[in-house]
Design an enzyme around this catalytic site. Sequence first.
Site, PDB file in Angstrom:
ATOM      1  CG  ASP B 272      -1.804   1.163   1.358  1.00  0.00           C
ATOM      2  OD1 ASP B 272      -1.793   2.018   0.449  1.00  0.00           O
ATOM      3  OD2 ASP B 272      -2.539   1.244   2.363  1.00  0.00           O
ATOM      4  CG  ASP B 418     -13.956   4.452   0.412  1.00  0.00           C
ATOM      5  OD1 ASP B 418     -13.550   3.555   1.165  1.00  0.00           O
ATOM      6  OD2 ASP B 418     -13.223   5.047  -0.392  1.00  0.00           O
ATOM      7  CG  ASP B 531      -9.001  -0.087  -0.724  1.00  0.00           C
ATOM      8  OD1 ASP B 531      -7.895  -0.371  -1.215  1.00  0.00           O
ATOM      9  OD2 ASP B 531      -9.356   1.079  -0.489  1.00  0.00           O
ATOM     10  NE  ARG B 590      -4.830  -0.640  -2.240  1.00  0.00           N
ATOM     11  CZ  ARG B 590      -4.743   0.168  -1.183  1.00  0.00           C
ATOM     12  NH1 ARG B 590      -5.139   1.432  -1.268  1.00  0.00           N
ATOM     13  NH2 ARG B 590      -4.289  -0.273  -0.038  1.00  0.00           N
ATOM     14  CG  ASP B 606      -5.212   4.909  -2.789  1.00  0.00           C
ATOM     15  OD1 ASP B 606      -6.214   4.459  -3.379  1.00  0.00           O
ATOM     16  OD2 ASP B 606      -4.980   4.699  -1.594  1.00  0.00           O
ATOM     17  CG  HIS B 664     -12.358   6.648  -5.701  1.00  0.00           C
ATOM     18  ND1 HIS B 664     -13.353   6.939  -4.795  1.00  0.00           N
ATOM     19  CD2 HIS B 664     -11.398   5.987  -5.003  1.00  0.00           C
ATOM     20  CE1 HIS B 664     -12.991   6.477  -3.604  1.00  0.00           C
ATOM     21  NE2 HIS B 664     -11.811   5.900  -3.699  1.00  0.00           N
TER      22      HIS B 664
END
Lengths: 436, 930
Positions: B272, B418, B531, B590, B606, B664
Amino acid sequence: CSFLSSEMRFHIIIAAFLWAAFVESRKIRGISSSYKRFYRERKSFLCIDGSKMIPFEQVNDDYCDCADGSDEPGTSACPRGRFYCTNLGFRPHYIPSSRVNDGICDCCDASDEYNSHARCQNTCWNLGQKERAYVEGQMKTLDEGLRLKQQLIEEGVLLWREKQAQLRELQRAAEDLQIKLEEHRKRKHEADRLKEQTLKALKAGDKGKAPSIFRTHFKTFAHFAELFQFTQLGRRFGYRAASISCLLSLTGATTLLGGGHQMDLSKFQNTLWDNFHCFHLVGSLLDYTNVKLSCNCIEHYDNFDLQKKLEIDYGTDWEYLFLNGQCYKLKVYEYMYTLCPFNMVSQKSTAGTEVSLGLWGMWAGPAKNHYSQMVYENGEPCWQGGSRTTSVTMTCGTETALRSVKEPSKCQYIMDFETPVACQPVLKQRGVHSEL
Amino acid sequence: MCCWFFLRRMGPVLLLWLAVCLSGSWAVDKGNFKTCDQSAFCKRQRAMKPGESPYRALLETMELTNTRLTLQLINDNNKVRLLLELYRLQGNITRVKINELKPLKPRYEVPDVLIREPPTEPLSLLSQDENGVVLSLGAESQRVIVSARPFRLDIVEGRDVLMSLNSRGLLSFEHLRMRKDTQADPEAENKEGTDPANPAETVKEEEEKVEDGMWEETFKSHTDSKPSGPSAISLDFSLPGVEHVYGIPEHADTLKLKTTDSGDPYRLYNLDVFQYELYNPMALYGAVPVMLAHNTQRTMGIFWLNAAETWVDISSNTAGKTVFGKMLDYVQGSSETPQTDVRWISESGIIDVFLMLGPTPRDVFSQYASLTGTQAFPPLASLGYHQCRWNYNDQEDVRSVDAGFDEHDIPYDFIWLDIEHTDGKRYFTWDPHKFASPKEMLQGLLDKKRKMVAIVDPHIKVDTNYKIHNEIRSRGFYVKNKDGGDYEGWCWPGNAGYPDFTRPDMRAWWASQFGYDQYEGAMENLYTWNDMNEPSVFNGPEVTMHKDAMHESWEHREVHNLYGLYVHRATAEGLTERSGGVERPFVLTRAFFAGSQRYGAVWTGDNAAEWDHLKISIPMCLSLGLVGISFCGADVGGFFKSPSTELLVRWYQTGAYQPFFRAHAHLDTPRREPWLFGPENTALMREAIRQRYTFLPYWYQLFYLAYHTGEPVMRPLWVEYPQDPATFALDDEYLLGRDLLVHPVTEEGARGVTAYLPGKHEVWFDIHTFQKHNGGQNLYIPVTMSSIPVFQRGGSIIPRKLRVRRSSTCMEHDPYTLYVALDNQRTAEGELYIDDGHTFNYEKKELIHRKFSFANGVLSSVDLEPNAQFTTKSWVERIIILGASKPSMVTLKTADGENQLEFDFDASMSVLTIRKPGMNVGADWTVTLQ
């Protein structure tokens, strides 16, 4: 015909009506009566924009021939077409052609779903009734709101006048103070001169002379006392503590000198000389700019606030003035929101501290309804830069209350605020027309 | 989304961390992630330079059965033996497996990625002597040559070497060993001094040499206890004649991979990464260890099946190949041939590599698909537009955004929720105030034939009042820490546990949680988003799980890159099972690995509202498509920061022509629903979305094709023009299928773009103006804000639906317009695929698959699936023939007879429009131009 019962006659009429409707609807589905003239049955049809002539059978044949979509008012064939819902018993309106036969009921008369799976009910009558009841309620609210608004306007005018009078009084007082200050400035100059003399004398070794100089100029010192009183008058400004302590010791010194006692140098130095330091301090504080500052301070604390208040735009009839000084609260989920009109907006979580969502900024409604929206800016800074802002929409109602709060984007709040003063007679007229 | 937002909520607890994060401002903090030098095994392995390999093949140990060859390898330095297995797999694939012959304990072999044990084909021995063996790989004179000393493998076709393994001698296999107390053996030094002549002893020394980071490794404040010690593996591959290599996603880099000599290797380790930087080899959220190599002659692939942390070095040179030995004398070795050398390094596991030998790009796609499966066939609606934001605040917010789309006449299919929709970040729950009646909300969407996606992340709040947590804990389903307790880390809910998705029983339980009886408030139009499944652990090393955490008997180190795939899989299975296996799932993930294509869609994580991020969305999705993951998209508008209006419009225009089309935005950014930027911009964004909807039949057909063949939906130009070197490095334009070429505008203030139109003998038609352009040229296209340069290939037929409605489902029964673009021979071909759009009934042949062809003035529709059964109400409302000449008469012939059709001919553009043929699109018919 005379043999027919009235009931039968009624049925025939209905049947005839339906038949007529059926015959007509085949070609003109989806148009309003004002457009009928374009769709008179002829050999050919001219697109309303005049761009193309097509055979009349191609009107509403589910193929788009005209660029303006005018040949397909009753089907979904044209990308930019529109379909007219007659909605008898409710409000007629247009929907995009793309909503014809898409399986979703859009027209309350169900006319848009004439060839789909959707089982649409004609709900126009119900909707119409609801709408009429709603409009009636709105009208009542508006009437009541306007009545209350008139009261508030009257109260507002009175309040404004009262505040104006207060302001004038305060301004006058401030002017007096200004004059006084001017005097004191001159005296201070004198004191400075005296101080220098005394210091010179002390330096020159003429120790005996100092007390006598002091005595000679006692009057000047007495003015200092007055000065201190003046400064005390302006208690809120910063030097208060220092000047009070000086004042106390000065009182002591005056007593000493007033008593006519001779003083030896050591005593002079222990008491008066200290006082001198005090005077020195105060004197330097009270130089011209400081005098000016103190004057401003006083204005700020006593009448500047009021003046600023009265500079705010409270609407054409000062109808919003009464909101100043009030605060309105609303709890939304875990947060308590407070709106103090013309002042600030804040948010308090059940556990946490109060966060400013903005300070009074301005009216921000559109030109034709300037007083329909308020903006509060420069609230607590946000994590990613910028600061919190709140926009408050004013809606007409019989009560004055905060009705809803939303935060559509981080740090940007939207509030609905209901109050009679937001009621607009214009609105009332428009409302009436559109519903009748 | 990443840790950023979380940090501020955690306040002082992680203040230090915050300071670290803050220092990065708007860029990734590289210091949070390891370089090769900071990753002990990578540093160790990379320190090894090309040279003579210490490995020798022990030919006497060779065993050849019908399906495989086995052979022992020995490392002459330490005498450790390895076992080599060689398989010939169906479809021109060679599998090479290398493991320790007798490992101290079993080494991890990646399960669940291959769709089955790959079927083998016979291998036959061609010749053998003391230097090696030559085996036939079946067809096309392909052979594999095993050289014994030093060990190397060459795959040869005719006189060409296709690929060599260990030709640079970088094969390395750190065998498992007992930990020795390095300080307790003072004699070791003496031995070296006293008996240097004894090679065995020297060998022993070498073996015992303990380097830093072999038994314990510390990065920042985290220590990896490494109970098994060093276990890295490495192997080099030489690709003679190859200058272009692609794949090994996920990296924010160009389509054509760069050489890594001057920097770090490309890293594959699901992470991440907060505000990732572009154009570098850092690891991102997903990993697919598949590389494609391409030249004008051939396309090949290397699939390195290993789920541990992996680094890939690429270098390119024209240096001569090493001598092959006598057996290879006949092989032509030209020293001028360009060559790419690749080296794979993994932290643990075994070497299990699939050499996909092409020779065409399509062959490689089908070879890889035969190993790991194809793209899941998505529900049609998921190819529409998705509206997402962190977060839509409450039901009223959802209702008003939904109404906004209708008010502005913009179609959309899915609205997304979300993490804030949950009750305190407890997934499978709803905020009791903001989402008090989810079924009511979902019904409201259903009434408009629209759908919703709600997020379900794999970290579970440690809270004894949370049913999901209690069940996982009581069933012992959590990943364990090295001491045997439940592993806990920080994520959105604060302290969280991580279910062990590698366990089939855990996955089955997880899947059951999506049942309507379990997931309160769920309805059939609610789908799921996974996610943070790298997994993201805010306070873990490199923001992920400790490598010494335990998945039953395996360390996390072994399975790391698989975790996200398992989460995705369990969720997709849950959505399938809730309908009794009838309805297709839709799940976005993701993190991913090889095989993730079987479970749904992925997005590029992201990103940020910057022009470069818009540009990089193209190579990032192209790279994923090449390795099987077709359903790819980037956050439209950019996740972090706020886009300029121009950027937002351009992003909608680009996203409309990428497979997964979702807007998004970060919680801290202002609203950006497409109607918030003035009527002009609303119109531009509306138009882009509407274009997407008109092409849905084509998208759907491409996904059906991807599901069947593994061919990417969005593909680089070289895939279709493999012999045109001008296409090899292009990544600012791409193809959708074979027939649409897209060159989005990705430059700020652009006045024009230059698109390369491939194919010397081809023609391309601008889909907006119908202007015809010749292929094999760079075409300058002036652009305005409304321009989306897209071209239809001459020779193709694309079915479209021009009646754009509120959602794709509303368009189900609508008629088609066929766009027939003629090539220079005045022919064209295309397909149409139709089914119910949402169930698995296509597996039972409830579908329509037609082939359209135009030749000699006749357009005909032929059934490609005569045994299929499906009916549609849709008919053909219009046929537009581009590049046509004017006919005197147009006749339609169906089973019902013949009739003449009206038409309109635009001589200036050579466009023939046939009006309302009206036949059912599922029927047989011909349209004849005379």
